[in-house]
Write a protein that holds these residues in place. Sequence first.
Motif, PDB file in Angstrom:
ATOM      1  N   ARG A  13       0.607   0.192  -1.526  1.00  0.00           N
ATOM      2  CA  ARG A  13       2.219   1.390  -2.160  1.00  0.00           C
ATOM      3  C   ARG A  13       2.094   1.098  -3.819  1.00  0.00           C
ATOM      4  O   ARG A  13       2.518   2.609  -3.916  1.00  0.00           O
ATOM      5  CB  ARG A  13       3.121  -0.104  -1.818  1.00  0.00           C
ATOM      6  CG  ARG A  13       4.267   0.816  -2.039  1.00  0.00           C
ATOM      7  CD  ARG A  13       6.113  -0.390  -1.630  1.00  0.00           C
ATOM      8  NE  ARG A  13       5.325  -1.066  -0.880  1.00  0.00           N
ATOM      9  CZ  ARG A  13       5.597  -2.806  -0.402  1.00  0.00           C
ATOM     10  NH1 ARG A  13       5.333  -3.421  -1.444  1.00  0.00           N
ATOM     11  NH2 ARG A  13       4.966  -2.922   0.583  1.00  0.00           N
ATOM     12  N   ARG A  14       1.578   0.515  -4.479  1.00  0.00           N
ATOM     13  CA  ARG A  14       1.480   0.385  -5.873  1.00  0.00           C
ATOM     14  C   ARG A  14       0.384   2.476  -6.474  1.00  0.00           C
ATOM     15  O   ARG A  14       0.894   3.071  -6.815  1.00  0.00           O
ATOM     16  CB  ARG A  14       0.528  -0.165  -6.649  1.00  0.00           C
ATOM     17  CG  ARG A  14       0.632  -0.605  -7.906  1.00  0.00           C
ATOM     18  CD  ARG A  14       0.551  -1.356  -9.251  1.00  0.00           C
ATOM     19  NE  ARG A  14      -0.831  -2.308  -8.344  1.00  0.00           N
ATOM     20  CZ  ARG A  14      -0.367  -3.118  -7.515  1.00  0.00           C
ATOM     21  NH1 ARG A  14       0.064  -3.635  -7.580  1.00  0.00           N
ATOM     22  NH2 ARG A  14      -2.042  -3.715  -7.799  1.00  0.00           N
ATOM     23  N   HIS A  15      -0.367   2.133  -5.508  1.00  0.00           N
ATOM     24  CA  HIS A  15      -0.987   3.280  -5.812  1.00  0.00           C
ATOM     25  C   HIS A  15      -0.991   4.661  -4.864  1.00  0.00           C
ATOM     26  O   HIS A  15      -1.566   5.742  -4.638  1.00  0.00           O
ATOM     27  CB  HIS A  15      -2.723   2.792  -5.229  1.00  0.00           C
ATOM     28  CG  HIS A  15      -3.487   2.015  -6.592  1.00  0.00           C
ATOM     29  ND1 HIS A  15      -3.594   2.488  -8.060  1.00  0.00           N
ATOM     30  CD2 HIS A  15      -3.394   0.066  -6.538  1.00  0.00           C
ATOM     31  CE1 HIS A  15      -4.029   1.472  -8.652  1.00  0.00           C
ATOM     32  NE2 HIS A  15      -3.752   0.275  -7.906  1.00  0.00           N
ATOM     33  N   ARG A  16       0.183   4.926  -3.652  1.00  0.00           N
ATOM     34  CA  ARG A  16       0.385   5.482  -3.186  1.00  0.00           C
ATOM     35  C   ARG A  16      -0.843   6.008  -2.229  1.00  0.00           C
ATOM     36  O   ARG A  16      -0.470   7.516  -1.580  1.00  0.00           O
ATOM     37  CB  ARG A  16       1.046   7.262  -4.102  1.00  0.00           C
ATOM     38  CG  ARG A  16       2.795   5.755  -4.812  1.00  0.00           C
ATOM     39  CD  ARG A  16       2.379   8.002  -5.846  1.00  0.00           C
ATOM     40  NE  ARG A  16       4.282   8.020  -6.306  1.00  0.00           N
ATOM     41  CZ  ARG A  16       4.720   8.578  -6.262  1.00  0.00           C
ATOM     42  NH1 ARG A  16       4.116   9.026  -7.297  1.00  0.00           N
ATOM     43  NH2 ARG A  16       6.300   8.299  -6.594  1.00  0.00           N
ATOM     44  N   ILE A  17      -1.072   4.684  -1.664  1.00  0.00           N
ATOM     45  CA  ILE A  17      -2.100   4.825  -0.911  1.00  0.00           C
ATOM     46  C   ILE A  17      -1.935   6.135   0.618  1.00  0.00           C
ATOM     47  O   ILE A  17      -2.092   7.116   1.210  1.00  0.00           O
ATOM     48  CB  ILE A  17      -3.144   4.120  -0.229  1.00  0.00           C
ATOM     49  CG1 ILE A  17      -3.803   4.252  -2.011  1.00  0.00           C
ATOM     50  CG2 ILE A  17      -4.070   4.774   0.611  1.00  0.00           C
ATOM     51  CD1 ILE A  17      -4.741   4.959  -2.668  1.00  0.00           C
ATOM     52  N   PRO A  18      -0.541   5.598   1.358  1.00  0.00           N
ATOM     53  CA  PRO A  18       0.133   6.077   2.520  1.00  0.00           C
ATOM     54  C   PRO A  18       0.206   6.591   2.208  1.00  0.00           C
ATOM     55  O   PRO A  18       0.271   8.352   3.238  1.00  0.00           O
ATOM     56  CB  PRO A  18       0.767   4.998   3.170  1.00  0.00           C
ATOM     57  CG  PRO A  18       0.647   3.791   2.362  1.00  0.00           C
ATOM     58  CD  PRO A  18      -0.129   3.963   0.834  1.00  0.00           C
ATOM     59  N   GLU A  19       1.030   7.545   1.495  1.00  0.00           N
ATOM     60  CA  GLU A  19       2.153   8.893   0.865  1.00  0.00           C
ATOM     61  C   GLU A  19       0.112  10.497   0.917  1.00  0.00           C
ATOM     62  O   GLU A  19       0.298  11.401   1.645  1.00  0.00           O
ATOM     63  CB  GLU A  19       2.252   9.099  -0.311  1.00  0.00           C
ATOM     64  CG  GLU A  19       4.110   8.365  -0.228  1.00  0.00           C
ATOM     65  CD  GLU A  19       3.833   6.986  -0.944  1.00  0.00           C
ATOM     66  OE1 GLU A  19       4.767   6.396  -0.997  1.00  0.00           O
ATOM     67  OE2 GLU A  19       2.621   6.302  -0.742  1.00  0.00           O
ATOM     68  N   LEU A  20      -1.023   9.613  -0.006  1.00  0.00           N
ATOM     69  CA  LEU A  20      -2.132  10.371   0.364  1.00  0.00           C
ATOM     70  C   LEU A  20      -2.861  10.828   1.281  1.00  0.00           C
ATOM     71  O   LEU A  20      -2.773  12.330   1.774  1.00  0.00           O
ATOM     72  CB  LEU A  20      -3.268   9.778  -1.054  1.00  0.00           C
ATOM     73  CG  LEU A  20      -4.082  10.622  -0.814  1.00  0.00           C
ATOM     74  CD1 LEU A  20      -4.160  11.921  -1.871  1.00  0.00           C
ATOM     75  CD2 LEU A  20      -5.400   9.228  -2.124  1.00  0.00           C
ATOM     76  N   LEU A  21      -2.831  10.023   2.356  1.00  0.00           N
ATOM     77  CA  LEU A  21      -3.095   9.838   3.332  1.00  0.00           C
ATOM     78  C   LEU A  21      -2.497  10.284   4.586  1.00  0.00           C
ATOM     79  O   LEU A  21      -2.744  11.233   5.325  1.00  0.00           O
ATOM     80  CB  LEU A  21      -3.805   8.564   3.963  1.00  0.00           C
ATOM     81  CG  LEU A  21      -4.620   7.242   3.208  1.00  0.00           C
ATOM     82  CD1 LEU A  21      -4.782   6.582   4.082  1.00  0.00           C
ATOM     83  CD2 LEU A  21      -5.799   8.216   3.446  1.00  0.00           C
ATOM     84  N   HIS A  22      -1.527  10.632   4.640  1.00  0.00           N
ATOM     85  CA  HIS A  22      -0.678  11.285   4.914  1.00  0.00           C
ATOM     86  C   HIS A  22      -0.379  12.863   4.756  1.00  0.00           C
ATOM     87  O   HIS A  22      -0.407  13.640   5.413  1.00  0.00           O
ATOM     88  CB  HIS A  22       0.867  10.691   5.391  1.00  0.00           C
ATOM     89  CG  HIS A  22       2.153  11.596   6.052  1.00  0.00           C
ATOM     90  ND1 HIS A  22       2.875  11.007   6.826  1.00  0.00           N
ATOM     91  CD2 HIS A  22       3.370  12.703   5.623  1.00  0.00           C
ATOM     92  CE1 HIS A  22       3.445  12.816   7.204  1.00  0.00           C
ATOM     93  NE2 HIS A  22       4.337  13.209   6.237  1.00  0.00           N
TER      94      HIS A  22
END
Length: 117
Positions: A13-22
């Motif tokens: 969440r802190r590194h916004r990985i889910p948003e990036l992958l999305h």
Amino acid sequence: MAAGEQQGRDYLRRHRIPELLHRLGALLLYHRPERPREFLIQALERVKAGKRAEGEYPYLMDEANLAAWFSLLDVVGQGHITAAQYREALKTLGLSTEDLQFGDDVNITLDVFKEEV
């Protein structure tokens, strides 16, 4: 939930990985490149360059798409939408609303919508 699992979720969440992958997945589906791995590498390089202000981020939508999206939200044609409508549009597009600085009393114009999205 185990402490290690929560730490992992916090890290993502802190590194916004889910948003990036999305976003990367959306770019793949939109462009459907013949060489998807190379495409993803190039997209990540553009993101990196964009963060350093050396280039542009890879976009899924162009200005015409954004204008059409805005017109769907501005049904009456007032020239603006509410902050609540803006937040919901971002969620629908799969974008984060965490860093929004708009209060509920602010109206969002098309220019602001295009710039921010």
